[in-house]
Design an enzyme around this catalytic site. Sequence first.
Site, PDB file in Angstrom:
ATOM      1  N   LYS A  99       7.496  14.597   9.640  1.00 18.98           N
ATOM      2  CA  LYS A  99       8.356  14.820   8.473  1.00 18.98           C
ATOM      3  C   LYS A  99       9.097  16.139   8.537  1.00 18.98           C
ATOM      4  O   LYS A  99      10.024  16.354   7.762  1.00 18.98           O
ATOM      5  CB  LYS A  99       7.546  14.713   7.174  1.00 18.98           C
ATOM      6  CG  LYS A  99       6.464  15.743   6.972  1.00 18.98           C
ATOM      7  CD  LYS A  99       5.797  15.495   5.613  1.00 18.98           C
ATOM      8  CE  LYS A  99       4.736  16.535   5.306  1.00 18.98           C
ATOM      9  NZ  LYS A  99       4.195  16.385   3.952  1.00 18.98           N
ATOM     10  N   LYS A 110       5.307  12.673  18.130  1.00 22.43           N
ATOM     11  CA  LYS A 110       5.007  11.860  16.953  1.00 22.43           C
ATOM     12  C   LYS A 110       6.172  11.921  15.961  1.00 22.43           C
ATOM     13  O   LYS A 110       6.977  12.858  15.967  1.00 22.43           O
ATOM     14  CB  LYS A 110       3.717  12.335  16.282  1.00 22.43           C
ATOM     15  CG  LYS A 110       3.846  13.622  15.483  1.00 22.43           C
ATOM     16  CD  LYS A 110       2.597  13.875  14.647  1.00 22.43           C
ATOM     17  CE  LYS A 110       2.795  15.078  13.712  1.00 22.43           C
ATOM     18  NZ  LYS A 110       1.659  15.289  12.810  1.00 22.43           N
ATOM     19  N   LYS A 156       3.973  27.196  13.962  1.00 20.16           N
ATOM     20  CA  LYS A 156       4.700  27.582  12.748  1.00 20.16           C
ATOM     21  C   LYS A 156       5.201  29.020  12.829  1.00 20.16           C
ATOM     22  O   LYS A 156       6.237  29.348  12.242  1.00 20.16           O
ATOM     23  CB  LYS A 156       3.820  27.377  11.511  1.00 20.16           C
ATOM     24  CG  LYS A 156       3.660  25.921  11.119  1.00 20.16           C
ATOM     25  CD  LYS A 156       3.183  25.763   9.691  1.00 20.16           C
ATOM     26  CE  LYS A 156       3.233  24.314   9.254  1.00 20.16           C
ATOM     27  NZ  LYS A 156       2.851  24.132   7.838  1.00 20.16           N
TER      28      LYS A 156
END
Length: 334
Positions: free
Chosen positions: A200, A197, A115
Amino acid sequence: MDNVKKTVFSGVQPTGRITLGNYLGAIRNWSPLQDEYNCLYCIVDLHSLTVKQVPAELRKNTMELVALYIACGIDPSKSALFIQSHVHEHAELCWILDTIAYIGELNRMTQFKDKSRKHADNINMGLMNYPVLMASDILLYNAQLVPIGKDQTQHLELARDLAIRFNGRYSDTFAVPEALMFKSGSSIKSLQDPSAKMSKSDTNENAVVSLLDDKDAIVRKFKRAVTDCDTEVRFAEDKPAISNLLNIYSLCSGESIADAEKRFAGRGYGDFKLAVADSVIAVIEPIQAEQKRLVADKAYLESVLKQGAEQAERIARKTLDKVYRKVGLVGRIR
């Protein structure tokens, strides 16, 4: 809540799109747990503040996620369904745990590194402290089991370490949580990159199927899904793209992968992709209809949240009172 049953805690941030991967890998598996365990399902809105949010959108997304939880099978009469910020003990316990968490172990967190790269203009202390708040979420309810994916094992390990560290310093206080991993649907991959994966936060619209996508969007995304070099519908290590689609088809249709391979033998990828899309639509449409109905019933959702927060706070208050006594704080006179 039943004191004999083990306690399960799980939560999702009200940001981004809840994906088909989130549903098949996690949320769909929560409903059956409700009869076996004491379940607490939380919308972790405080966590979402580590990234800049539009306030009105965050509030809207939070209420829509509450409705989606229920539409996906979370029963407020069986589980505590609540918003994290409605139970202030989460933030209070986080501060206590901060005092026994070490900068080095937080610096090593993979999610913090990821992040920080994605949000280089906003590397804030909340971003680093995120795993301690997550530990607080879990330990506050003495949750013995936490449903997680493989990408969350590092955070759970920190929660375990903090529980053990606190218990060792102040005597037994917290249950040391264990991972609850679901085999079914645990590895739904991106439609554009089967090595990653389905996330979202993915910026590629074609990579992710949202639970709120309409039929046309779902069909379009599966038509555009990447495939492998030959035209055989077969589950194999050397065919990651088709294996991912077979996994999705099997989970949504209920047909085994072996039977699906037989069904689509010799039919090519085009027919197969449309069948996968149809199976997903059949699962998603009832959820969408129920979620839409619930979102329109604001009074009901607010009553659910009030009840859930009260249930959660009763447990959280007892835990925090015990923690305060252990560390030497004078308890509030009530």
